[in-house]
Design an enzyme around this catalytic site. Structure first.
Site, PDB file in Angstrom:
ATOM      1  N   PHE A 210       0.857  -1.185   0.000  1.00 31.30           N
ATOM      2  CA  PHE A 210       0.000   0.000   0.000  1.00 31.30           C
ATOM      3  C   PHE A 210       0.890   1.231   0.000  1.00 31.30           C
ATOM      4  O   PHE A 210       1.583   1.503   0.982  1.00 31.30           O
ATOM      5  CB  PHE A 210      -0.872  -0.059   1.258  1.00 31.30           C
ATOM      6  CG  PHE A 210      -1.925   0.993   1.392  1.00 31.30           C
ATOM      7  CD1 PHE A 210      -3.135   0.881   0.720  1.00 31.30           C
ATOM      8  CD2 PHE A 210      -1.746   2.069   2.252  1.00 31.30           C
ATOM      9  CE1 PHE A 210      -4.139   1.823   0.892  1.00 31.30           C
ATOM     10  CE2 PHE A 210      -2.751   3.008   2.435  1.00 31.30           C
ATOM     11  CZ  PHE A 210      -3.944   2.890   1.749  1.00 31.30           C
TER      12      PHE A 210
ATOM     13  N   MET B 187     -10.462   0.047   8.073  1.00 31.70           N
ATOM     14  CA  MET B 187     -10.299  -1.402   8.200  1.00 31.70           C
ATOM     15  C   MET B 187      -8.896  -1.723   8.706  1.00 31.70           C
ATOM     16  O   MET B 187      -8.703  -2.591   9.561  1.00 31.70           O
ATOM     17  CB  MET B 187     -10.539  -2.073   6.842  1.00 31.70           C
ATOM     18  CG  MET B 187     -10.237  -3.569   6.812  1.00 31.70           C
ATOM     19  SD  MET B 187     -11.312  -4.568   7.849  1.00 31.70           S
ATOM     20  CE  MET B 187     -10.878  -6.213   7.266  1.00 31.70           C
TER      21      MET B 187
ATOM     22  N   GLU C 237      -0.922   3.381  10.253  1.00 33.65           N
ATOM     23  CA  GLU C 237      -2.368   3.433  10.090  1.00 33.65           C
ATOM     24  C   GLU C 237      -2.979   4.595  10.883  1.00 33.65           C
ATOM     25  O   GLU C 237      -4.116   4.547  11.328  1.00 33.65           O
ATOM     26  CB  GLU C 237      -3.028   2.116  10.499  1.00 33.65           C
ATOM     27  CG  GLU C 237      -3.511   1.288   9.331  1.00 33.65           C
ATOM     28  CD  GLU C 237      -2.361   0.503   8.690  1.00 33.65           C
ATOM     29  OE1 GLU C 237      -1.309   1.116   8.416  1.00 33.65           O
ATOM     30  OE2 GLU C 237      -2.522  -0.693   8.454  1.00 33.65           O
TER      31      GLU C 237
END
Length: 381
Positions: free
Chosen positions: A123, A241, A363
């Site tokens: 990512f 998520m 994150e």
């Protein structure tokens, strides 16, 4: 927590716990020292359905729910946080957005292989000047012919070296600010994509973190994920998520710290008795157990809400924030209980201590989670 799990979830927990104990834990120190996770391990996890846990079976996934994902993440992280990082990236940040926003052709070409663990993904969002401020990314994607040309660089890309598929966020219309960001699926073999610096990190050493460089990297239009301009929305939804995954990882690290501290305190004798009989040690262990259970319940709640398609932005941020800070507090207390031995590589604690630290950063930092929680609370007033 078994009282609250379905039979399927209990069975998965038993299977993953045994796998983590038999296959992952014995390799954990070697993984940390070598900075690499054996491909045989990821192959086995793929065979167990752990690389695409929530993806439907028709696309090669495990066909399970988010609670199952949390269960698996916790068990793997308690054995080796580095290995759990590969699992959470592939599940949360790669398979999830392709499943939610991808075309049928993209799902067949990429998702079926990613969910089986036959391919790994990464990512690519963060840049040198764009960390928490996603809208500040500079990597560009310019339409040219029947595709796009990407130019720019991305930092802190987990799995970036071994991944075959990259999800890249780039600006397609600078005038629209965050509404001008789009997402692309880029195959690693694409000309113009190269690997830059490999980061030397404090912890999670088995999961490599690299820089990816895009220089006149030509991407076919079929590899646009979602619609042009949906990149910011896709990033935010994907990170929601991802935060559940990091919360579960944090719970796993914290539980490993508690287990080590409890066992050690019963064996270590000082002043003529095991230190587990000392009130100071008992208080630390009690606090650790209480905080871990609270973190676990917050994580399960966020997963439960996602499974029922309820809004879970606030809940995932709460779980990630509390669980990650709990992991760090537990690592500190567990090392304190071990005393000087905990500071050496003779015990697992020094690795847990190092691995826990990043959970409050990736994150979304703890500060960003607090901002998100406050923002969501204000909407409810």
């Amino acid at each position: 927590m078994n009282l609250y799990l379905t039979e399927e979830q209990k069975m998965l927990q038993q299977v993953v716990r045994k796998f983590a104990s038999d296959k992952i834990r014995p390799l954990s120190e070697k993984i940390d020292a070598a900075g690499d996770i054996p491909s045989s391990l990821t192959d086995e996890m793929g065979g167990l359905g752990l690389m695409g846990i929530t993806i439907p079976e028709e696309y090669g996934g495990g066909g399970m729910d988010t609670v199952c994902y949390v269960i698996a993440m916790e068990e793997i992280a308690s054995a080796c946080a580095s290995t759990s990082t590969i699992v959470t990236v592939n599940n949360s940040l790669i398979c999830e957005p392709i499943f939610r926003y991808g075309t049928e052709a993209q799902k067949k070409k990429f998702l079926t292989h990613l969910a089986k663990g036959e391919m790994l993904g990464c990512f690519a969002l963060t840049e040198a000047g764009a960390g928490s401020d996603v809208a500040a990314i500079k990597t560009s994607a310019v339409k040219e012919g029947d595709g796009y040309v990407l130019n720019g660089s991305k930092l802190f890309v987990s799995n970036g070296k071994r991944a075959q598929v990259v999800i890249v966020f780039a600006v397609t219309d600078a005038d629209k600010e965050h509404r001008g960001i789009s997402v692309f699926i880029v195959e690693k073999k694409t000309p113009g994509l190269s690997i830059g610096r490999t980061e030397e990190k404090l912890g999670i050493k088995g999961s490599e973190t690299v820089e990816l460089i895009f220089e006149m990297c030509r991407i076919p239009k079929e590899n646009l994920l979602g619609q042009e301009g949906e990149g910011f929305k896709i990033a935010m939804n994907t990170l929601d998520m991802g935060r559940i995954g990091i919360a579960a990882q944090s719970v796993g690290i914290a539980q490993a710290c508690l287990d080590e501290a409890t066992q050690y305190s019963q064996k270590r004798v000082q002043f003529g008795k095991p230190i587990a009989q000392l009130q100071a040690i008992q208080f630390m262990i009690a606090d650790m157990a209480m905080e871990i259970e609270a973190a676990r319940l917050l994580t399960y709640r966020a997963a439960y809400m996602k499974d029922r398609e309820l809004k879970f932005i606030k809940e995932s941020s709460m779980a990630k924030l509390y669980a990650s800070e709990t992991a760090n507090r537990c690592a500190y207390k567990a090392l304190q209980i071990h005393g000087g031995y905990g500071y050496t590589k003779d015990f697992h604690l020094e690795r847990y201590y190092r691995d826990a630290r990043v959970t409050t950063l990736y994150e979304g930092t703890s500060e960003i989670q607090r901002l998100t929680i406050a923002k969501e609370l204000m909407k409810d007033i």
